[in-house]
Enzyme design. Structure first.
Site, PDB file in Angstrom:
ATOM      1  N   LYS A 186       0.883  -1.078  -0.131  1.00  0.00           N
ATOM      2  CA  LYS A 186       0.039   0.051  -0.007  1.00  0.00           C
ATOM      3  C   LYS A 186       0.916   1.261  -0.066  1.00  0.00           C
ATOM      4  CE  LYS A 186       0.458   1.383   4.659  1.00  0.00           C
ATOM      5  NZ  LYS A 186       0.472   2.538   5.019  1.00  0.00           N
ATOM      6  N   ASN A 250       4.201   8.625   2.308  1.00  0.00           N
ATOM      7  CA  ASN A 250       4.396   8.017   0.958  1.00  0.00           C
ATOM      8  C   ASN A 250       3.687   8.711  -0.104  1.00  0.00           C
ATOM      9  OD1 ASN A 250       5.861   5.261   1.226  1.00  0.00           O
ATOM     10  ND2 ASN A 250       4.418   5.318   2.765  1.00  0.00           N
TER      11      ASN A 250
END
Length: 319
Positions: A186, A250
């Protein structure tokens, strides 16, 4: 319970804060001279949490390891193998380890629980703690759901039952391969989402979510896990916090990267991209999104051209 948390960075410090507020006795370890440890020691807080006075903050690794039967590790995923050489210098034969970290070892493609086993820890004594949630939301009182997984189902139930609190409801995991790969992957999708944001193509995050989960499901299945895990809390259930949140390291890394801006914090998805690409090749699984992120980060391809090529591939069935 008495629990030692090894690591006092972003997640480590939150875990200590969470556990002491759910009634556990907590020893928090960090390296003296390291910023994360020193800021807690010298100021009593960091940008995320205040150091609770009930927490025993120590730079003594031997003391932290020997004092608790349950040890939570929250450090950079790529540093786990070398760190375990330090930990296993002490008697850890009866310790239960929980990995609260998401990643795949870049150089070997090994899941982090596999790294633990190769470091001499019984698989029955290793669990992972994964799922959605941001510290900034937790500390404001907003709850979320997470997963404890292990090959030892008794350990899963024991930990999930005893670590739950008002902020976190734990589910019993039953697919450690899927939980680990889904949680690590993810972050790669988060980087891709940030790149779309940075290029002005936020509307394409819907297709990214649908195709990303399917891509990861194929890899989990090929590795021997349950492909449905990709649609659970470890992966798709974590997309809101990873692909959309302002707090996602991220996503923010991906956005800043395509804008040519520097991002100072850790984005685990960078190393995970390299590991997943290798796993896709090993298991002969097509990972177009992962490969696109790899081409941008490691082959230095032009981001917008690579990203848009994902949506101009030959027509095929959705699933």
């Amino acid at each position: 319970m008495k629990i030692s948390v090894l690591g006092c960075g972003r997640w480590g410090s939150f875990i200590g804060w969470y556990l002491v507020n759910t009634g556990h006795n907590v020893i928090q370890w960090g390296t003296e001279g390291n910023y994360s440890f020193d800021v807690l020691k010298n100021t009593g807080r960091n940008e995320y949490v205040e150091l609770d006075k009930r927490i025993d903050l120590t730079p003594n690794l031997e003391y932290a390891v020997n004092s608790s039967d349950i040890i939570i590790i929250s450090i950079s995923a790529q540093g786990l193998r070398s760190f375990m050489k330090r930990v296993t210098a002490f008697d850890v034969s009866n310790k239960k380890f929980i990995l609260c970290m998401k990643g795949v070892e870049a150089e070997t493609g090994k899941r982090l629980s596999e790294v633990m086993v190769e470091s001499g820890i019984s698989a029955d004594n290793v669990a992972v703690w994964v799922g959605p949630g941001h510290i900034q939301a937790f500390t404001k009182g907003y709850p979320n759901c997470m997963v404890i997984d292990s090959t030892n189902k008794d350990l899963v139930k024991f930990l999930a039952d005893n670590l739950r609190g008002e902020l976190i409801r734990f589910y019993y995991g039953d697919d450690i391969i899927g939980s680990e790969i889904g949680a690590a992957a993810k972050n790669v999708m988060g980087i891709a989402a940030g790149m779309l944001d940075g290029c002005g193509y936020t509307t394409l995050k819907g297709p990214l979510m649908a195709r990303g989960a399917r891509e990861v499901a194929r890899l989990i299945k090929a590795m021997g896990g349950n492909e449905l895990s990709a649609y659970g809390l470890c992966h798709l259930g974590d997309y809101e916090t990873t692909l959309f949140s302002e707090y996602s390291n991220n996503r923010r890394f991906g956005e800043k990267y395509v804008k040519g801006e520097h991002f100072e914090k850790l984005a685990e998805g960078v190393s995970t991209t390299k590991a997943l690409k290798a796993l896709g090749e090993k298991y002969n699984v097509d990972l177009p999104i992962t490969n696109a992120v790899y081409a941008i980060l490691y082959d230095k391809k032009e981001p917008m051209k690579v990203l848009l090529s994902l949506f101009s591939r030959s027509i095929k069935k959705e699933f």
